[in-house]
Design a protein around this motif. Structure first.
Motif, PDB file in Angstrom:
ATOM      1  N   GLY A 213       0.805  -1.133  -0.025  1.00 41.39           N
ATOM      2  CA  GLY A 213      -0.004   0.179  -0.142  1.00 41.39           C
ATOM      3  C   GLY A 213       0.780   1.168  -0.220  1.00 41.39           C
ATOM      4  O   GLY A 213       2.067   1.190  -0.010  1.00 41.39           O
ATOM      5  N   ALA A 214       0.278   2.386  -0.273  1.00 47.09           N
ATOM      6  CA  ALA A 214       0.786   3.743  -0.282  1.00 47.09           C
ATOM      7  C   ALA A 214       1.739   3.771   1.080  1.00 47.09           C
ATOM      8  O   ALA A 214       0.981   3.457   2.323  1.00 47.09           O
ATOM      9  CB  ALA A 214      -0.003   4.912  -0.509  1.00 47.09           C
TER      10      ALA A 214
ATOM     11  N   GLY B  34      -3.295   3.449   5.694  1.00 49.04           N
ATOM     12  CA  GLY B  34      -3.941   2.715   6.630  1.00 49.04           C
ATOM     13  C   GLY B  34      -3.284   1.309   6.219  1.00 49.04           C
ATOM     14  O   GLY B  34      -3.064   0.406   7.347  1.00 49.04           O
ATOM     15  N   THR B  35      -3.575   1.010   5.079  1.00 52.23           N
ATOM     16  CA  THR B  35      -3.075  -0.526   4.494  1.00 52.23           C
ATOM     17  C   THR B  35      -1.567  -0.929   5.074  1.00 52.23           C
ATOM     18  O   THR B  35      -1.360  -1.905   5.570  1.00 52.23           O
ATOM     19  CB  THR B  35      -3.422  -0.628   3.122  1.00 52.23           C
ATOM     20  OG1 THR B  35      -4.838  -0.738   2.815  1.00 52.23           O
ATOM     21  CG2 THR B  35      -2.574  -1.951   2.749  1.00 52.23           C
ATOM     22  N   GLU B  36      -0.723   0.214   4.890  1.00 51.62           N
ATOM     23  CA  GLU B  36       0.822  -0.075   4.873  1.00 51.62           C
ATOM     24  C   GLU B  36       0.906  -0.010   6.426  1.00 51.62           C
ATOM     25  O   GLU B  36       1.809  -0.997   7.013  1.00 51.62           O
ATOM     26  CB  GLU B  36       1.593   1.098   4.512  1.00 51.62           C
ATOM     27  CG  GLU B  36       3.051   0.861   4.396  1.00 51.62           C
ATOM     28  CD  GLU B  36       3.733   1.114   5.276  1.00 51.62           C
ATOM     29  OE1 GLU B  36       4.682   0.519   5.904  1.00 51.62           O
ATOM     30  OE2 GLU B  36       3.564   2.447   5.936  1.00 51.62           O
TER      31      GLU B  36
ATOM     32  N   LEU C 261      -0.816  -6.708  -0.229  1.00 48.99           N
ATOM     33  CA  LEU C 261      -1.294  -6.903   0.878  1.00 48.99           C
ATOM     34  C   LEU C 261      -2.500  -5.601   0.629  1.00 48.99           C
ATOM     35  O   LEU C 261      -2.060  -4.412   0.673  1.00 48.99           O
ATOM     36  CB  LEU C 261      -0.638  -6.610   2.178  1.00 48.99           C
ATOM     37  CG  LEU C 261      -1.193  -6.588   3.423  1.00 48.99           C
ATOM     38  CD1 LEU C 261      -0.283  -7.142   4.492  1.00 48.99           C
ATOM     39  CD2 LEU C 261      -1.582  -5.414   3.731  1.00 48.99           C
ATOM     40  N   GLN C 262      -3.745  -5.964   0.838  1.00 46.22           N
ATOM     41  CA  GLN C 262      -4.888  -4.858   0.834  1.00 46.22           C
ATOM     42  C   GLN C 262      -5.657  -4.785   2.026  1.00 46.22           C
ATOM     43  O   GLN C 262      -6.218  -5.893   2.195  1.00 46.22           O
ATOM     44  CB  GLN C 262      -5.660  -4.928  -0.703  1.00 46.22           C
ATOM     45  CG  GLN C 262      -4.840  -4.935  -1.645  1.00 46.22           C
ATOM     46  CD  GLN C 262      -5.336  -5.042  -3.154  1.00 46.22           C
ATOM     47  OE1 GLN C 262      -6.657  -4.665  -3.168  1.00 46.22           O
ATOM     48  NE2 GLN C 262      -4.341  -4.990  -4.249  1.00 46.22           N
ATOM     49  N   SER C 263      -5.751  -3.822   2.743  1.00 46.55           N
ATOM     50  CA  SER C 263      -6.743  -3.796   3.720  1.00 46.55           C
ATOM     51  C   SER C 263      -7.848  -2.921   3.296  1.00 46.55           C
ATOM     52  O   SER C 263      -7.800  -1.739   3.108  1.00 46.55           O
ATOM     53  CB  SER C 263      -6.209  -2.964   4.762  1.00 46.55           C
ATOM     54  OG  SER C 263      -7.139  -2.882   5.910  1.00 46.55           O
ATOM     55  N   ALA C 264      -8.985  -3.789   3.131  1.00 46.64           N
ATOM     56  CA  ALA C 264     -10.414  -3.214   2.472  1.00 46.64           C
ATOM     57  C   ALA C 264     -11.734  -3.825   2.772  1.00 46.64           C
ATOM     58  O   ALA C 264     -11.319  -5.056   3.434  1.00 46.64           O
ATOM     59  CB  ALA C 264     -10.068  -3.233   0.736  1.00 46.64           C
ATOM     60  N   GLY C 265     -12.821  -3.300   2.568  1.00 44.51           N
ATOM     61  CA  GLY C 265     -13.789  -4.570   2.699  1.00 44.51           C
ATOM     62  C   GLY C 265     -13.991  -5.443   1.701  1.00 44.51           C
ATOM     63  O   GLY C 265     -12.976  -5.698   0.570  1.00 44.51           O
ATOM     64  N   LEU C 266     -14.470  -6.563   2.181  1.00 48.46           N
ATOM     65  CA  LEU C 266     -14.580  -7.780   1.224  1.00 48.46           C
ATOM     66  C   LEU C 266     -15.039  -7.747  -0.090  1.00 48.46           C
ATOM     67  O   LEU C 266     -15.915  -6.636  -0.105  1.00 48.46           O
ATOM     68  CB  LEU C 266     -15.466  -8.838   1.938  1.00 48.46           C
ATOM     69  CG  LEU C 266     -14.939  -9.498   3.231  1.00 48.46           C
ATOM     70  CD1 LEU C 266     -15.897 -10.562   3.795  1.00 48.46           C
ATOM     71  CD2 LEU C 266     -13.607 -10.155   3.161  1.00 48.46           C
ATOM     72  N   GLY C 267     -14.517  -8.258  -1.084  1.00 49.72           N
ATOM     73  CA  GLY C 267     -15.008  -8.066  -2.498  1.00 49.72           C
ATOM     74  C   GLY C 267     -14.488  -6.888  -3.114  1.00 49.72           C
ATOM     75  O   GLY C 267     -15.086  -6.366  -4.155  1.00 49.72           O
ATOM     76  N   VAL C 268     -13.423  -6.370  -2.542  1.00 51.61           N
ATOM     77  CA  VAL C 268     -12.597  -5.273  -3.370  1.00 51.61           C
ATOM     78  C   VAL C 268     -12.439  -5.528  -4.814  1.00 51.61           C
ATOM     79  O   VAL C 268     -11.792  -6.540  -5.139  1.00 51.61           O
ATOM     80  CB  VAL C 268     -11.553  -4.880  -2.640  1.00 51.61           C
ATOM     81  CG1 VAL C 268     -10.523  -5.770  -2.543  1.00 51.61           C
ATOM     82  CG2 VAL C 268     -10.930  -3.216  -3.015  1.00 51.61           C
ATOM     83  N   ALA C 269     -12.784  -4.187  -5.665  1.00 52.99           N
ATOM     84  CA  ALA C 269     -12.569  -4.552  -6.921  1.00 52.99           C
ATOM     85  C   ALA C 269     -11.166  -4.939  -7.566  1.00 52.99           C
ATOM     86  O   ALA C 269     -11.406  -5.656  -8.701  1.00 52.99           O
ATOM     87  CB  ALA C 269     -13.427  -3.213  -7.432  1.00 52.99           C
ATOM     88  N   SER C 270     -10.205  -4.515  -6.821  1.00 50.13           N
ATOM     89  CA  SER C 270      -9.024  -4.476  -7.352  1.00 50.13           C
ATOM     90  C   SER C 270      -8.633  -6.147  -7.343  1.00 50.13           C
ATOM     91  O   SER C 270      -8.096  -6.589  -8.197  1.00 50.13           O
ATOM     92  CB  SER C 270      -7.857  -3.700  -6.698  1.00 50.13           C
ATOM     93  OG  SER C 270      -8.149  -4.017  -5.317  1.00 50.13           O
ATOM     94  N   ILE C 271      -8.912  -6.918  -6.272  1.00 44.32           N
ATOM     95  CA  ILE C 271      -8.597  -8.219  -6.116  1.00 44.32           C
ATOM     96  C   ILE C 271      -9.675  -9.160  -7.245  1.00 44.32           C
ATOM     97  O   ILE C 271      -9.314 -10.186  -7.415  1.00 44.32           O
ATOM     98  CB  ILE C 271      -8.983  -8.713  -4.550  1.00 44.32           C
ATOM     99  CG1 ILE C 271      -7.754  -8.040  -3.821  1.00 44.32           C
ATOM    100  CG2 ILE C 271      -8.586 -10.180  -4.485  1.00 44.32           C
ATOM    101  CD1 ILE C 271      -7.708  -8.352  -2.407  1.00 44.32           C
ATOM    102  N   LYS C 272     -10.834  -8.627  -6.875  1.00 50.22           N
ATOM    103  CA  LYS C 272     -11.900  -9.211  -8.241  1.00 50.22           C
ATOM    104  C   LYS C 272     -11.311  -9.179  -9.457  1.00 50.22           C
ATOM    105  O   LYS C 272     -11.300 -10.085 -10.212  1.00 50.22           O
ATOM    106  CB  LYS C 272     -13.139  -8.482  -7.948  1.00 50.22           C
ATOM    107  CG  LYS C 272     -14.189  -9.112  -6.872  1.00 50.22           C
ATOM    108  CD  LYS C 272     -15.300  -8.480  -7.066  1.00 50.22           C
ATOM    109  CE  LYS C 272     -16.549  -8.951  -6.105  1.00 50.22           C
ATOM    110  NZ  LYS C 272     -17.683  -8.520  -6.426  1.00 50.22           N
TER     111      LYS C 272
END
Length: 318
Positions: free
Chosen positions: A146-147, A151-153, A194-205
């Motif tokens: 993450g950047a 928050g993700t980092e 590593l991505q801290s996000a809500g489930l079903g985040v568009a990038s991982i989809k």
């Protein structure tokens, strides 16, 4: 006169193209919604929030700002450059405490809570061909965290520390937004993200639909070591294409944050209209299904804004 009228109309069209909505006869209040990268969850929810406010709060102008998310959002709020922001609970706590390592050299005194909303899930995803199957397998591999000081980092740094590891164990560390991380994996230039996000985040989809992936578990003991606001959680089977099993991980509550000098009436309306139009938030992203009024004031690391507190008192929660 025709020239000036044409310029005025053109300026209005540009404002609309930038996501600015003007409602009511007067425009004496402004709500800038601070979100995150456009491929994450904060951004579509922020767009929905902006649209809700623009339609339901008389006399306001609204705008959505894409940012580097939690840490930048909180600093912008403190500087008066936004009225409401999405942020991870651990980042909010760090900001209130003045944690310099997290990106807050001084305590941010103006931050006030609107509501605890949905949980972020730490989602570590690797290409199958990388051979990564566990967190320990990240050693010697390349990972985007993450950047810098997002928050993700901060989540990534905390997890590595809890497991006795550091970024130096990786062959390469990238500090990239979600979408850019995924593009590098698709191009075989990066092993994992590593991505801290809500489930079903568009990038991982998007990644899962492009090549076979492995969703990597975060060991349960990490939540115990880190403590609140981290908690053990599970990414349900089938969240992403090819993910056949439920995967243990961490969750961290997201918080909608405003600042103390936003008027009580504006904070009241921002709170009320969000909860009374949750269907529009859910339509923007499924993560909003987890936003519950009964959870809105639980575990907040900063004080409620008096305007938000007024709404919760009306609802018999205080």
């Amino acid at each position: 006169m025709l020239f000036f009228r044409t310029k005025f109309i053109a300026a209005g069209m540009v404002a609309l193209s930038l996501g600015v909505g003007i409602c009511g006869a007067r425009a004496d209040e402004f709500i800038n919604v601070l979100t995150g990268g456009t491929s994450g969850v904060y951004y579509p929810l922020g767009v929905a929030l902006s649209e809700i406010y623009g339609k339901t709060i008389p006399g306001v102008r609204t705008q959505v700002q894409a940012t580097k998310a939690s840490v930048e959002n909180l600093n912008l709020l403190e500087q008066g450059k936004g009225e409401i922001a999405f942020a991870l609970g651990d980042s909010v706590k760090a900001a209130a405490e003045g944690d310099a390592d997290a990106g807050f050299p001084q305590k941010l005194e103006k931050l006030r809570a609107i509501a605890a909303i949905y949980p972020n899930y730490v989602q570590i995803v690797a290409s199958q061909e990388s051979g990564i199957k566990s967190f320990a397998d990240l050693k010697g591999k390349s990972l985007s965290v993450g950047a810098p000081k997002s928050g993700t980092e901060l989540n990534a740094r905390a997890i590595f520390g809890a497991l006795g590891m550091s970024y130096s164990d990786l062959s390469r560390t990238e500090y990239l937004p979600f979408g850019e991380s995924v593009e590098l994996i698709k191009n075989r230039q990066l092993d994992a993200t590593l991505q801290s996000a809500g489930l079903g985040v568009a990038s991982i989809k998007d990644l899962a639909s492009s090549l076979p992936i492995t969703v990597v578990a975060v060991p349960a003991e990490v939540a115990q070591k880190l403590g609140a606001p981290f908690q053990a959680a599970t990414i349900p089977a089938g969240t992403y294409q090819g993910q056949k099993e439920a995967i243990p991980t961490l969750a961290i509550t997201n918080i909608l944050v405003t600042r103390s000098d936003v008027s009580d009436d504006e904070a009241y309306q921002m709170t009320k209209q969000m909860f009374e139009h949750l269907d529009q938030m859910v339509a923007a992203h499924n993560a909003a299904k987890s936003i519950k009024l009964e959870d809105a004031i639980k575990g907040l690391p900063i004080p409620l804004h008096p305007g938000a507190a007024r709404y919760y008192k009306e609802k018999g929660m205080m």
